[in-house]
Design a protein around this motif. Sequence first.
Motif, mmCIF file in Angstrom:
data_model
loop_
_atom_site.group_PDB
_atom_site.id
_atom_site.type_symbol
_atom_site.label_atom_id
_atom_site.label_comp_id
_atom_site.label_asym_id
_atom_site.label_seq_id
_atom_site.Cartn_x
_atom_site.Cartn_y
_atom_site.Cartn_z
ATOM 1 N N THR A 1 0.809 -1.216 0.000
ATOM 2 C CA THR A 1 0.000 0.000 0.000
ATOM 3 C C THR A 1 0.845 1.270 0.000
ATOM 4 O OG1 THR A 1 -0.086 -0.087 2.404
ATOM 5 C CG2 THR A 1 -1.960 -1.039 1.212
ATOM 6 N N ALA A 2 2.161 1.121 0.226
ATOM 7 C CA ALA A 2 3.013 2.307 0.282
ATOM 8 C C ALA A 2 2.986 3.023 -1.056
ATOM 9 C CB ALA A 2 4.433 1.920 0.642
ATOM 10 N N THR A 3 3.085 4.328 -0.992
ATOM 11 C CA THR A 3 2.894 5.159 -2.178
ATOM 12 C C THR A 3 4.108 6.038 -2.414
ATOM 13 O OG1 THR A 3 0.513 5.207 -1.726
ATOM 14 C CG2 THR A 3 1.348 6.866 -3.238
ATOM 15 N N ASP B 1 5.637 5.622 2.879
ATOM 16 C CA ASP B 1 5.581 6.421 1.648
ATOM 17 C C ASP B 1 6.907 7.140 1.400
ATOM 18 O OD1 ASP B 1 2.983 5.597 1.549
ATOM 19 O OD2 ASP B 1 2.092 7.598 1.526
ATOM 20 N N MET C 1 15.227 7.537 -9.798
ATOM 21 C CA MET C 1 13.768 7.678 -9.863
ATOM 22 C C MET C 1 13.156 6.401 -10.434
ATOM 23 S SD MET C 1 11.514 10.609 -11.821
ATOM 24 C CE MET C 1 9.762 10.347 -12.166
ATOM 25 N N VAL C 2 13.804 5.826 -11.445
ATOM 26 C CA VAL C 2 13.318 4.562 -12.014
ATOM 27 C C VAL C 2 13.351 3.463 -10.957
ATOM 28 C CG1 VAL C 2 13.797 2.739 -13.699
ATOM 29 C CG2 VAL C 2 13.922 5.152 -14.392
ATOM 30 N N THR D 1 10.276 4.032 -8.890
ATOM 31 C CA THR D 1 9.015 3.680 -9.548
ATOM 32 C C THR D 1 8.911 2.169 -9.769
ATOM 33 O OG1 THR D 1 9.942 4.167 -11.732
ATOM 34 C CG2 THR D 1 8.707 5.925 -10.670
ATOM 35 N N ASP D 2 10.070 1.484 -9.863
ATOM 36 C CA ASP D 2 10.044 0.015 -9.922
ATOM 37 C C ASP D 2 9.570 -0.576 -8.593
ATOM 38 O OD1 ASP D 2 10.908 -0.233 -12.506
ATOM 39 O OD2 ASP D 2 12.949 -0.868 -12.014
ATOM 40 N N ARG D 3 10.073 0.011 -7.497
ATOM 41 C CA ARG D 3 9.800 -0.543 -6.161
ATOM 42 C C ARG D 3 8.371 -0.297 -5.707
ATOM 43 N NH1 ARG D 3 12.813 2.607 -2.560
ATOM 44 N NH2 ARG D 3 11.673 1.612 -0.895
ATOM 45 N N PHE D 4 7.868 0.900 -5.978
ATOM 46 C CA PHE D 4 6.527 1.262 -5.486
ATOM 47 C C PHE D 4 5.479 0.891 -6.521
ATOM 48 C CE2 PHE D 4 9.121 3.826 -2.704
ATOM 49 C CZ PHE D 4 8.393 3.906 -1.521
ATOM 50 N N HIS D 5 4.495 0.130 -6.098
ATOM 51 C CA HIS D 5 3.394 -0.236 -6.996
ATOM 52 C C HIS D 5 2.412 0.913 -7.154
ATOM 53 C CE1 HIS D 5 4.059 -4.750 -7.203
ATOM 54 N NE2 HIS D 5 5.043 -4.270 -6.459
ATOM 55 N N ARG D 6 2.328 1.721 -6.098
ATOM 56 C CA ARG D 6 1.386 2.855 -6.129
ATOM 57 C C ARG D 6 2.175 4.145 -6.299
ATOM 58 N NH1 ARG D 6 -3.377 2.697 -4.357
ATOM 59 N NH2 ARG D 6 -3.154 4.769 -3.515
ATOM 60 N N ILE D 7 1.819 4.893 -7.306
ATOM 61 C CA ILE D 7 2.509 6.144 -7.582
ATOM 62 C C ILE D 7 1.471 7.218 -7.861
ATOM 63 C CG2 ILE D 7 4.132 7.306 -9.136
ATOM 64 C CD1 ILE D 7 5.196 4.315 -9.658
ATOM 65 N N ARG E 1 -5.349 5.509 -0.373
ATOM 66 C CA ARG E 1 -4.868 4.149 -0.589
ATOM 67 C C ARG E 1 -5.979 3.164 -0.924
ATOM 68 N NH1 ARG E 1 -0.206 3.058 3.991
ATOM 69 N NH2 ARG E 1 1.347 4.450 3.083
ATOM 70 N N TYR F 1 5.944 0.115 -18.364
ATOM 71 C CA TYR F 1 5.495 1.470 -18.048
ATOM 72 C C TYR F 1 4.653 2.080 -19.158
ATOM 73 C CZ TYR F 1 8.693 1.958 -14.051
ATOM 74 O OH TYR F 1 9.324 1.821 -12.846
ATOM 75 N N ARG G 1 3.031 0.097 -14.424
ATOM 76 C CA ARG G 1 3.132 1.441 -13.852
ATOM 77 C C ARG G 1 2.653 2.458 -14.880
ATOM 78 N NH1 ARG G 1 4.492 -1.791 -10.688
ATOM 79 N NH2 ARG G 1 6.337 -1.877 -9.349
#
Lengths: 103, 116, 141
Positions: A12-14, A38, A90-91, A94-100, B108, C12, C133
């Motif tokens: 759920t982390a964003t 987050d 940054m990539v 964005t790879d690690r976090f599913h929620r952006i 969320r 992406y 993503r």
Amino acid sequence: MSKPDSKVPPVTATLHLVNKTPDHSRFAECLLAMGQGDYLLLMENAVVAVADCRHRLPPDTGFLVADARARGLGDEPSEKGPQPLEYADMVRLTDRFHRIVSW
Amino acid sequence: MTDSAVLVVIDQPPYGDWQGREALDMAFSLAAFDRPVALLFRGPGVNWLRPGQDAGPLGQKTVSRNLGAATIFGVEALYADTTSLAHFGLRDMEPPAETVSPDAAFYRSFSHVVQL
Amino acid sequence: MDSTPAAGLPGYSLVISGGLYSSQAPATALAFAKALVSTGHRIDRVFLYGEGVSLASALNTPPSDETDWTRAWQELLTDQDIPAFACIASALRRGLLNQQEADRYQRPAANLADGFVIAGLGEWVQALADSDRVIHFPGGA
């Protein structure tokens, strides 16, 4: 310096992408929306927040080096402050976090 | 991919620019493709919900008519930020929206959050 | 440049809604896209929305000592074979037309840059469904 990919965030982390100045309402809204695990990434005009004495940024904050350098900021390394990040970093985020969420 | 809804946020008042209309188009498009979607009105964006709008003299379409059709077109929910409603003196809303105080848990609960 | 996407990496899509000269969005998105490519990621599609469609005008003519963002994007799209869409409603409102739309609405010219296609919001909905993503580059302030 700990790289941003050192921890695996919960599902759920964003990752919050902010490109507005600290005076923009979206900046404050973003801080209100931040939860456990987050990460805040300051981009474009938002990087001036690293010099803004009015705001305390969350511990897990990074800023894009290219945006900071362009604005004459962020070259002095700090132990606990926001982390300087290249686009490749940054990539990794964005790879690690599913929620952006972009603000 | 979760089946939870996409949240589309409108945080600018109507008529001053096309941002809100284009955000609304995104919400309607999701609904048209049977993707669950909800709208959040936040900050000055709560003025979209003010009753008695007439944008005819501006040469624009009154947005509350589009918005009134949102749930008919399949938008699951309309939310309005409680604090913003108070800031702009809004007690009645047209169409009615569920009042919320958006926080980390609220955001969320959606698969994506879209803010133009 | 090795552009074969590595297995296991998320795919992406990029959404650009910030305008070409009213925001940094097309430039930031390009730098990010190049970082994705150089780290072996797949870019499924690029979707231009709202003011973001300004990037896809073939008539953008910056001074010769400034970056030509439209051309820079075209090069990446072509090199990496990335589909790029400009939202039809956003595009037509703002005077961005392909030949078909110019004919349909009897306008004197078409100006959609090569490498971009006019399409509906369905392409964006599809991006949300298909890509691991979806990164949005909005206008700034």
